[in-house]
Design a protein around this motif. Structure first.
Motif, PDB file in Angstrom:
ATOM      1  N   LEU A  49       1.099  -1.386   0.382  1.00 48.91           N
ATOM      2  CA  LEU A  49       0.076   0.153  -0.178  1.00 48.91           C
ATOM      3  C   LEU A  49       0.646   0.920  -0.153  1.00 48.91           C
ATOM      4  O   LEU A  49       0.309   2.400   0.105  1.00 48.91           O
ATOM      5  CB  LEU A  49      -0.888   0.227   0.953  1.00 48.91           C
ATOM      6  CG  LEU A  49      -2.060  -1.095   0.685  1.00 48.91           C
ATOM      7  CD1 LEU A  49      -2.715  -1.249   2.627  1.00 48.91           C
ATOM      8  CD2 LEU A  49      -2.723  -0.922   0.050  1.00 48.91           C
ATOM      9  N   PRO A 104      -1.159   2.892  -2.925  1.00 42.34           N
ATOM     10  CA  PRO A 104      -2.243   2.789  -1.618  1.00 42.34           C
ATOM     11  C   PRO A 104      -3.704   2.429  -2.500  1.00 42.34           C
ATOM     12  O   PRO A 104      -4.220   3.117  -2.026  1.00 42.34           O
ATOM     13  CB  PRO A 104      -1.876   4.611  -1.509  1.00 42.34           C
ATOM     14  CG  PRO A 104      -0.225   5.102  -1.880  1.00 42.34           C
ATOM     15  CD  PRO A 104      -0.347   4.347  -3.170  1.00 42.34           C
ATOM     16  N   ARG A 135      -5.993  -3.745   0.215  1.00 37.91           N
ATOM     17  CA  ARG A 135      -6.190  -2.979   1.988  1.00 37.91           C
ATOM     18  C   ARG A 135      -7.499  -3.917   1.924  1.00 37.91           C
ATOM     19  O   ARG A 135      -7.749  -3.730   2.749  1.00 37.91           O
ATOM     20  CB  ARG A 135      -7.032  -1.251   1.032  1.00 37.91           C
ATOM     21  CG  ARG A 135      -7.377  -0.777   2.512  1.00 37.91           C
ATOM     22  CD  ARG A 135      -7.736   0.232   1.752  1.00 37.91           C
ATOM     23  NE  ARG A 135      -5.961   1.103   0.970  1.00 37.91           N
ATOM     24  CZ  ARG A 135      -5.072   2.062   2.408  1.00 37.91           C
ATOM     25  NH1 ARG A 135      -5.184   1.423   3.201  1.00 37.91           N
ATOM     26  NH2 ARG A 135      -4.073   2.391   1.307  1.00 37.91           N
ATOM     27  N   GLU A 165      -8.956   1.155   8.721  1.00 34.92           N
ATOM     28  CA  GLU A 165      -8.389   0.436   7.048  1.00 34.92           C
ATOM     29  C   GLU A 165      -9.763   0.575   5.869  1.00 34.92           C
ATOM     30  O   GLU A 165     -10.092   0.839   5.001  1.00 34.92           O
ATOM     31  CB  GLU A 165      -7.663  -0.579   7.047  1.00 34.92           C
ATOM     32  CG  GLU A 165      -6.480  -0.278   6.965  1.00 34.92           C
ATOM     33  CD  GLU A 165      -4.997   0.703   6.761  1.00 34.92           C
ATOM     34  OE1 GLU A 165      -5.735   0.685   5.229  1.00 34.92           O
ATOM     35  OE2 GLU A 165      -3.893   0.973   7.512  1.00 34.92           O
TER      36      GLU A 165
END
Length: 92
Positions: free
Chosen positions: A37, A41, A47, A66
């Motif tokens: 990430l 990202p 994620r 998150e």
């Protein structure tokens, strides 16, 4: 082109990530997901996997954060909503 090649050499494949997350070595899996990430990202699958492992480790506040990060960029993601719900319900 060289930067792209370097990126893909650093990012483990989906099967590698799932295997690591299932291996029982949650801390290593979490560290790997966070590393991925940092590079990208916006990696939705990583994620989601991170949130799932955090939930299994009873790290509910981190899982919530998150999941909220994921939902901020993907508000229609049903799985992200489910993960957020699980994190919130577990903090009661």
């Amino acid at each position: 082109m060289r930067g792209v090649d370097a990126y893909w050499n650093l990012v483990p494949g989906v099967n590698d990530r799932i295997a690591l997350a299932s291996s029982g070595n949650a801390e290593e899996a979490i560290a790997m997901f966070l590393g991925v990430l940092r590079i990208d990202p916006r990696d939705v699958n990583t994620r989601r996997e991170l949130v799932s492992v955090l939930l299994k480790q009873q790290r509910f506040a981190e899982a919530e954060a998150e999941a909220r990060t994921l939902l901020s960029s993907h508000p229609d993601d049903a799985e992200a909503h489910n993960l957020l719900g699980a994190a919130l319900a577990s903090q009661r």
